[in-house]
Motif scaffolding. Structure first.
Motif, PDB file in Angstrom:
ATOM      1  N   LEU A 192       0.763  -1.186   0.018  1.00 33.18           N
ATOM      2  CA  LEU A 192       0.583  -0.291  -0.033  1.00 33.18           C
ATOM      3  C   LEU A 192       0.635   1.186   0.378  1.00 33.18           C
ATOM      4  CD1 LEU A 192      -2.851  -1.010   2.883  1.00 33.18           C
ATOM      5  CD2 LEU A 192      -2.743  -1.723  -0.097  1.00 33.18           C
ATOM      6  N   ASP A 193       0.085   2.168   0.016  1.00 30.50           N
ATOM      7  CA  ASP A 193       1.363   3.730   0.274  1.00 30.50           C
ATOM      8  C   ASP A 193       1.938   3.754   0.967  1.00 30.50           C
ATOM      9  OD1 ASP A 193       0.035   5.195   2.340  1.00 30.50           O
ATOM     10  OD2 ASP A 193      -1.685   5.008   0.806  1.00 30.50           O
ATOM     11  N   THR A 194       2.742   4.466   1.408  1.00 29.41           N
ATOM     12  CA  THR A 194       4.319   4.594   1.821  1.00 29.41           C
ATOM     13  C   THR A 194       3.774   4.505   3.590  1.00 29.41           C
ATOM     14  OG1 THR A 194       4.423   6.788   1.816  1.00 29.41           O
ATOM     15  CG2 THR A 194       6.110   5.240   1.175  1.00 29.41           C
ATOM     16  N   SER A 195       2.420   5.744   4.072  1.00 33.88           N
ATOM     17  CA  SER A 195       1.794   5.460   5.556  1.00 33.88           C
ATOM     18  C   SER A 195       1.310   4.732   6.191  1.00 33.88           C
ATOM     19  CB  SER A 195       0.751   6.473   5.352  1.00 33.88           C
ATOM     20  OG  SER A 195      -1.033   6.144   4.002  1.00 33.88           O
ATOM     21  N   TYR A 196       0.596   3.613   5.241  1.00 30.68           N
ATOM     22  CA  TYR A 196       0.576   2.364   6.107  1.00 30.68           C
ATOM     23  C   TYR A 196       2.009   1.439   5.938  1.00 30.68           C
ATOM     24  CZ  TYR A 196      -4.467   2.612   4.683  1.00 30.68           C
ATOM     25  OH  TYR A 196      -5.561   2.198   4.821  1.00 30.68           O
ATOM     26  N   ALA A 197       2.730   1.428   5.637  1.00 32.19           N
ATOM     27  CA  ALA A 197       4.006   1.332   5.381  1.00 32.19           C
ATOM     28  C   ALA A 197       4.474   1.506   6.486  1.00 32.19           C
ATOM     29  CB  ALA A 197       4.662   0.881   4.363  1.00 32.19           C
ATOM     30  N   GLY A 198       4.682   2.400   6.047  1.00 26.51           N
ATOM     31  CA  GLY A 198       5.729   3.729   7.808  1.00 26.51           C
ATOM     32  C   GLY A 198       4.601   2.904   9.253  1.00 26.51           C
ATOM     33  N   LEU A 199       3.279   2.603   8.975  1.00 24.87           N
ATOM     34  CA  LEU A 199       3.056   2.589  10.856  1.00 24.87           C
ATOM     35  C   LEU A 199       3.353   1.299  11.254  1.00 24.87           C
ATOM     36  CD1 LEU A 199      -1.178   3.601  10.107  1.00 24.87           C
ATOM     37  CD2 LEU A 199       0.487   4.396  11.671  1.00 24.87           C
ATOM     38  N   THR A 200       3.712  -0.220  10.071  1.00 25.61           N
ATOM     39  CA  THR A 200       4.010  -1.078  10.204  1.00 25.61           C
ATOM     40  C   THR A 200       5.408  -1.158  10.929  1.00 25.61           C
ATOM     41  OG1 THR A 200       2.046  -1.938   9.099  1.00 25.61           O
ATOM     42  CG2 THR A 200       4.075  -3.435   8.864  1.00 25.61           C
ATOM     43  N   GLN A 201       5.976  -0.343  10.013  1.00 23.70           N
ATOM     44  CA  GLN A 201       8.040  -0.113  10.131  1.00 23.70           C
ATOM     45  C   GLN A 201       8.121  -0.381  11.746  1.00 23.70           C
ATOM     46  OE1 GLN A 201       9.614  -1.349   8.863  1.00 23.70           O
ATOM     47  NE2 GLN A 201      11.334  -0.939  10.366  1.00 23.70           N
ATOM     48  N   ARG A 202       6.945   1.350  11.955  1.00 22.14           N
ATOM     49  CA  ARG A 202       7.398   2.378  13.612  1.00 22.14           C
ATOM     50  C   ARG A 202       7.114   0.649  13.851  1.00 22.14           C
ATOM     51  NH1 ARG A 202       2.662   7.094  15.154  1.00 22.14           N
ATOM     52  NH2 ARG A 202       1.796   4.724  15.217  1.00 22.14           N
ATOM     53  N   TYR A 203       5.833  -0.204  14.396  1.00 15.39           N
ATOM     54  CA  TYR A 203       4.821  -0.862  15.498  1.00 15.39           C
ATOM     55  C   TYR A 203       6.490  -2.301  15.593  1.00 15.39           C
ATOM     56  CZ  TYR A 203       3.043  -5.418  17.025  1.00 15.39           C
ATOM     57  OH  TYR A 203       2.660  -6.431  17.907  1.00 15.39           O
ATOM     58  N   LYS A 204       6.572  -2.766  14.351  1.00 13.56           N
ATOM     59  CA  LYS A 204       7.633  -3.713  14.476  1.00 13.56           C
ATOM     60  C   LYS A 204       9.163  -2.886  15.385  1.00 13.56           C
ATOM     61  CE  LYS A 204       6.456  -5.434  10.041  1.00 13.56           C
ATOM     62  NZ  LYS A 204       6.988  -5.595   8.972  1.00 13.56           N
ATOM     63  N   GLN A 205       9.693  -1.956  15.109  1.00 12.28           N
ATOM     64  CA  GLN A 205      10.667  -1.248  15.815  1.00 12.28           C
ATOM     65  C   GLN A 205      10.558  -0.934  16.984  1.00 12.28           C
ATOM     66  OE1 GLN A 205      10.908   2.448  13.714  1.00 12.28           O
ATOM     67  NE2 GLN A 205      12.776   1.795  12.067  1.00 12.28           N
ATOM     68  N   GLN A 206       9.330  -1.135  17.703  1.00 13.11           N
ATOM     69  CA  GLN A 206       8.860  -0.068  19.088  1.00 13.11           C
ATOM     70  C   GLN A 206       8.261  -1.334  19.555  1.00 13.11           C
ATOM     71  OE1 GLN A 206       4.412   1.434  18.647  1.00 13.11           O
ATOM     72  NE2 GLN A 206       5.731   3.254  19.498  1.00 13.11           N
ATOM     73  N   MET A 207       8.323  -3.139  19.112  1.00  6.11           N
ATOM     74  CA  MET A 207       7.732  -4.568  19.898  1.00  6.11           C
ATOM     75  C   MET A 207       9.402  -5.264  19.998  1.00  6.11           C
ATOM     76  SD  MET A 207       5.065  -5.029  20.490  1.00  6.11           S
ATOM     77  CE  MET A 207       4.250  -6.567  20.204  1.00  6.11           C
ATOM     78  N   SER A 208      10.404  -4.335  18.470  1.00  4.26           N
ATOM     79  CA  SER A 208      11.964  -5.149  18.711  1.00  4.26           C
ATOM     80  C   SER A 208      13.313  -4.792  19.904  1.00  4.26           C
ATOM     81  CB  SER A 208      12.194  -5.332  17.722  1.00  4.26           C
ATOM     82  OG  SER A 208      12.481  -3.781  16.865  1.00  4.26           O
ATOM     83  N   GLY A 209      12.345  -2.863  19.606  1.00  2.00           N
ATOM     84  CA  GLY A 209      13.320  -2.262  20.990  1.00  2.00           C
ATOM     85  C   GLY A 209      14.111  -1.303  19.823  1.00  2.00           C
ATOM     86  N   ALA A 210      13.941  -1.732  18.859  1.00  2.00           N
ATOM     87  CA  ALA A 210      14.634  -0.862  18.336  1.00  2.00           C
ATOM     88  C   ALA A 210      14.589   0.684  17.956  1.00  2.00           C
ATOM     89  CB  ALA A 210      14.561  -0.676  16.349  1.00  2.00           C
TER      90      ALA A 210
END
Length: 210
Positions: A192-210
């Protein structure tokens, strides 16, 4: 958005699983090896997707991560077009639903135990475990019915399937629909567009502690 009944819902989940491999709460399936004869492929009807793992959801020490997950659900639904208060409520309902299902799921140790996790079923036995719906119609929607040449199906987590079967009522259908919308967008956010991809990336970083 247009689904009006529980039966329409499970049929649509089966179609999405067939077309996109989208996991869901009921109706999704996977083609994988027969556990008893590796040369054969068989249909596995998937247990409910609880988002976070069973043991993870059961541990109160992970409260901060539960908040990240609910914020992610909320933000995806807001990006989709839901009002913030509406998305917040849906996120709470989806997470509560997933926690309930996780409590009724087999722990990881049992899921890797063939005796506990391998259950071949015929159509009458499937109908008994999926008693809330017409399971034959669900299988037809996914292209995995007897008419498609499938005579047997496997399940790996009967307690979780029985629980989602109990919960899948007309009153809870709006929450199940919101869950499906969130799951579809989350699973395919990279397309999808970058706004969806950005939300997913931010969530993954939060969950991994990055």
């Amino acid at each position: 958005e247009n689904i009006q009944t529980v039966q329409e819902y499970v049929n649509q989940m089966a179609r999405l699983s067939h077309d996109f491999g989208t996991p869901g709460l009921i109706g999704s399936f996977t083609v994988d090896n027969d556990p008893y004869e590796n040369a054969l492929n068989v249909i596995w009807l998937n247990p409910p997707d609880t988002g976070l793992r069973h043991a993870y959801l059961a541990d109160a020490a992970n409260e901060a991560y539960f908040a990240y997950y609910q914020e992610y659900i909320r933000d995806i639904l807001i990006r989709y077009g839901r009002r913030p208060a509406e998305a917040e409520q849906s996120a709470r309902e989806i997470f509560a639903l997933q926690q309930d299902l996780a409590r009724h799921s087999l722990p990881a140790g049992q899921l890797y135990n063939t005796v506990d996790a391998v259950h071949p079923l015929d159509l009458p036995k499937l109908q008994r475990i999926y008693s809330a719906v017409d399971v034959h119609a669900m299988l037809q929607a996914g292209g995995i019915a007897p008419e498609d040449g499938v005579q047997g199906w496997y399940i790996s987590d009967p307690p979780a399937i029985r629980r989602v079967n109990q919960l899948l009522t007309a009153e809870r259908l709006p929450a199940f629909k919101e869950y499906a919308i969130f799951k579809l967008l989350s699973e395919h956010s990279a397309c999808l567009d970058t706004s969806y991809a950005g939300l997913t990336q931010r969530y993954k970083q939060q969950m991994s502690g990055a």
